[in-house]
Design a protein around this motif. Structure first.
Motif, PDB file in Angstrom:
ATOM      1  N   LEU A 111      -3.624  -5.255  -2.427  1.00 35.97           N
ATOM      2  CA  LEU A 111      -5.466  -3.950  -2.374  1.00 35.97           C
ATOM      3  C   LEU A 111      -4.518  -2.830  -1.710  1.00 35.97           C
ATOM      4  CD1 LEU A 111      -7.976  -6.518   0.171  1.00 35.97           C
ATOM      5  CD2 LEU A 111      -7.873  -5.449  -2.795  1.00 35.97           C
ATOM      6  N   ASP A 112      -5.482  -1.050  -1.560  1.00 37.97           N
ATOM      7  CA  ASP A 112      -5.342  -0.439  -1.650  1.00 37.97           C
ATOM      8  C   ASP A 112      -5.193  -0.428   0.555  1.00 37.97           C
ATOM      9  OD1 ASP A 112      -4.940   2.134  -0.631  1.00 37.97           O
ATOM     10  OD2 ASP A 112      -6.296   2.768  -2.108  1.00 37.97           O
ATOM     11  N   PRO A 113      -3.985  -0.139   0.986  1.00 42.67           N
ATOM     12  CA  PRO A 113      -4.410  -0.524   2.693  1.00 42.67           C
ATOM     13  C   PRO A 113      -5.318   0.874   2.869  1.00 42.67           C
ATOM     14  CG  PRO A 113      -1.846   0.250   2.006  1.00 42.67           C
ATOM     15  CD  PRO A 113      -2.993  -0.134   0.840  1.00 42.67           C
ATOM     16  N   GLU A 114      -5.737   1.808   2.218  1.00 40.19           N
ATOM     17  CA  GLU A 114      -7.234   2.726   2.647  1.00 40.19           C
ATOM     18  C   GLU A 114      -8.007   2.374   2.262  1.00 40.19           C
ATOM     19  OE1 GLU A 114      -6.031   7.467   2.261  1.00 40.19           O
ATOM     20  OE2 GLU A 114      -6.703   6.393  -0.003  1.00 40.19           O
ATOM     21  N   TYR A 115      -8.467   1.645   0.943  1.00 44.04           N
ATOM     22  CA  TYR A 115     -10.036   0.595   1.075  1.00 44.04           C
ATOM     23  C   TYR A 115      -9.953  -0.562   1.251  1.00 44.04           C
ATOM     24  CZ  TYR A 115     -12.300  -2.787  -1.825  1.00 44.04           C
ATOM     25  OH  TYR A 115     -13.156  -3.275  -1.829  1.00 44.04           O
ATOM     26  N   PHE A 116      -8.518  -0.838   2.460  1.00 46.96           N
ATOM     27  CA  PHE A 116      -9.031  -1.497   3.148  1.00 46.96           C
ATOM     28  C   PHE A 116      -9.189  -0.889   4.589  1.00 46.96           C
ATOM     29  CE2 PHE A 116      -7.129  -5.080   6.425  1.00 46.96           C
ATOM     30  CZ  PHE A 116      -7.437  -6.548   6.039  1.00 46.96           C
ATOM     31  N   GLN A 117      -8.942   0.112   5.008  1.00 47.86           N
ATOM     32  CA  GLN A 117      -9.358   0.569   6.727  1.00 47.86           C
ATOM     33  C   GLN A 117     -10.653   0.771   6.156  1.00 47.86           C
ATOM     34  OE1 GLN A 117      -6.150   3.039   7.291  1.00 47.86           O
ATOM     35  NE2 GLN A 117      -4.625   1.492   7.268  1.00 47.86           N
ATOM     36  N   SER A 118     -11.333   1.708   4.577  1.00 42.01           N
ATOM     37  CA  SER A 118     -11.883   2.560   4.842  1.00 42.01           C
ATOM     38  C   SER A 118     -13.639   1.641   4.246  1.00 42.01           C
ATOM     39  CB  SER A 118     -12.113   3.521   4.391  1.00 42.01           C
ATOM     40  OG  SER A 118     -11.296   4.175   2.612  1.00 42.01           O
ATOM     41  N   ASN A 119     -12.996   0.491   3.064  1.00 41.08           N
ATOM     42  CA  ASN A 119     -14.166   0.056   2.720  1.00 41.08           C
ATOM     43  C   ASN A 119     -14.596   1.141   1.635  1.00 41.08           C
ATOM     44  OD1 ASN A 119     -14.256  -2.191   4.616  1.00 41.08           O
ATOM     45  ND2 ASN A 119     -16.637  -2.569   4.125  1.00 41.08           N
ATOM     46  N   GLN A 120     -13.942   1.859   0.901  1.00 44.37           N
ATOM     47  CA  GLN A 120     -14.509   3.432  -0.285  1.00 44.37           C
ATOM     48  C   GLN A 120     -13.066   2.659  -0.915  1.00 44.37           C
ATOM     49  OE1 GLN A 120     -14.637   6.658   1.641  1.00 44.37           O
ATOM     50  NE2 GLN A 120     -16.725   5.992   2.593  1.00 44.37           N
ATOM     51  N   PHE A 121     -13.441   2.075  -1.829  1.00 35.62           N
ATOM     52  CA  PHE A 121     -12.344   2.042  -3.300  1.00 35.62           C
ATOM     53  C   PHE A 121     -13.157   3.590  -4.653  1.00 35.62           C
ATOM     54  CE2 PHE A 121     -11.565   0.267  -7.789  1.00 35.62           C
ATOM     55  CZ  PHE A 121     -10.176  -0.706  -6.453  1.00 35.62           C
ATOM     56  N   THR A 122     -11.312   4.250  -4.842  1.00 27.49           N
ATOM     57  CA  THR A 122     -11.525   5.121  -5.478  1.00 27.49           C
ATOM     58  C   THR A 122     -10.353   4.560  -6.450  1.00 27.49           C
ATOM     59  OG1 THR A 122      -9.197   6.142  -4.450  1.00 27.49           O
ATOM     60  CG2 THR A 122     -11.095   6.245  -3.327  1.00 27.49           C
ATOM     61  N   GLU A 123     -10.550   5.346  -7.407  1.00 31.15           N
ATOM     62  CA  GLU A 123      -9.700   5.550  -8.945  1.00 31.15           C
ATOM     63  C   GLU A 123      -8.674   5.435  -8.301  1.00 31.15           C
ATOM     64  OE1 GLU A 123      -8.459   9.306 -11.025  1.00 31.15           O
ATOM     65  OE2 GLU A 123     -10.146   8.791 -11.119  1.00 31.15           O
ATOM     66  N   LYS A 124      -8.196   5.878  -7.360  1.00 30.37           N
ATOM     67  CA  LYS A 124      -6.211   5.831  -6.508  1.00 30.37           C
ATOM     68  C   LYS A 124      -6.110   4.420  -6.091  1.00 30.37           C
ATOM     69  CE  LYS A 124      -5.088  10.278  -7.867  1.00 30.37           C
ATOM     70  NZ  LYS A 124      -4.890  10.485  -7.164  1.00 30.37           N
ATOM     71  N   SER A 125      -6.945   4.425  -6.111  1.00 31.96           N
ATOM     72  CA  SER A 125      -7.271   2.697  -5.339  1.00 31.96           C
ATOM     73  C   SER A 125      -7.074   2.050  -6.561  1.00 31.96           C
ATOM     74  CB  SER A 125      -8.404   1.774  -4.628  1.00 31.96           C
ATOM     75  OG  SER A 125      -8.868   2.610  -3.780  1.00 31.96           O
ATOM     76  N   ASP A 126      -7.241   1.644  -7.641  1.00 30.30           N
ATOM     77  CA  ASP A 126      -6.182   1.038  -8.817  1.00 30.30           C
ATOM     78  C   ASP A 126      -4.888   1.763  -9.115  1.00 30.30           C
ATOM     79  OD1 ASP A 126      -8.437  -0.350  -9.321  1.00 30.30           O
ATOM     80  OD2 ASP A 126      -9.132   0.993 -10.850  1.00 30.30           O
ATOM     81  N   VAL A 127      -4.941   2.717  -8.842  1.00 33.24           N
ATOM     82  CA  VAL A 127      -3.333   2.840  -9.000  1.00 33.24           C
ATOM     83  C   VAL A 127      -2.092   2.271  -7.805  1.00 33.24           C
ATOM     84  CG1 VAL A 127      -1.973   5.178  -8.558  1.00 33.24           C
ATOM     85  CG2 VAL A 127      -4.132   5.350  -9.897  1.00 33.24           C
ATOM     86  N   TYR A 128      -2.833   2.134  -7.053  1.00 33.39           N
ATOM     87  CA  TYR A 128      -1.483   1.738  -5.766  1.00 33.39           C
ATOM     88  C   TYR A 128      -2.139   0.269  -6.848  1.00 33.39           C
ATOM     89  CZ  TYR A 128      -0.273  -0.361  -1.737  1.00 33.39           C
ATOM     90  OH  TYR A 128       0.955  -1.290  -0.981  1.00 33.39           O
TER      91      TYR A 128
END
Length: 189
Positions: A71-88
């Motif tokens: 899991l992308d740490p930013e997604y974990f904190q914001s609940n906002q999944f981006t294409e960069k979350s897949d990149v992570y």
């Protein structure tokens, strides 16, 4: 073979993000969702939590879903999944391919993060200590460093600083081309 798996997976994610008629975020990119055919060509699977997004949409706001360790740490904190979350998540898969380890592993009954372990070794210029012994016999230090560099960039805590899947795909292709030219036994499509 691992370079081919990385390339095929990057190509599939790049297609989902940019080439399909409606962009798709996979949202559960992990090694167990990469299937290999009889020629060890990688295919992405398990689109159960994938989300299609409007072309002008930058993120999907959802409850946290996915697999711990990827899991992308930013997604974990914001609940906002981006294409960069897949990149992570793809960066985690690259680290697994380099080290032969799972995203979360257990030592003496305690769960450990592969990513923290890997990044600490990279920061201390000790990458070769964590690479899987098999790939050390099959590749060059330049190839390992190039793929490790891609992984580190994918794992940047600031999603805006992560590369796109298209950039990753092109960089892996360059490493594959160099590997093929220095080792004619490597097949390339």
């Amino acid at each position: 073979m691992r370079l081919q798996i990385a390339y095929d997976s990057a190509s599939a994610l790049n297609y989902l993000h940019t080439s399909s008629s409606i962009p798709v975020f996979h949202r559960d990119m992990k090694s167990s969702n990469i299937l290999l055919d009889e020629k060890y060509r990688a295919k992405l699977s398990d689109f159960g939590i994938s989300k299609s997004v409007a072309i002008d949409q930058t993120h999907v706001t959802t409850g946290i879903m996915g697999t711990p360790g990827y899991l992308d740490p930013e997604y974990f904190q914001s609940n906002q999944f981006t294409e960069k979350s897949d990149v992570y998540s793809f960066g985690v898969v690259l680290v697994e391919l380099l080290t032969g380890q799972k995203a979360i592993y257990t030592i003496l009954g305690e769960a450990k993060s592969l990513i923290s372990w890997f990044l600490s070794h990279v920061e201390n210029s000790r990458l070769l200590e964590v690479l899987d012994a098999q790939i050390l016999q099959e590749g060059s230090n330049e190839e390992f460093m190039a793929i490790a560099n891609i992984a580190v960039r994918c794992l940047n805590l600031d999603g805006k600083k992560r590369p796109t899947m298209g950039e990753i795909q092109r960089e892996i292709e360059m490493v594959r081309s160099q590997a093929t030219s220095s080792n004619p036994k490597i097949e390339q499509d």
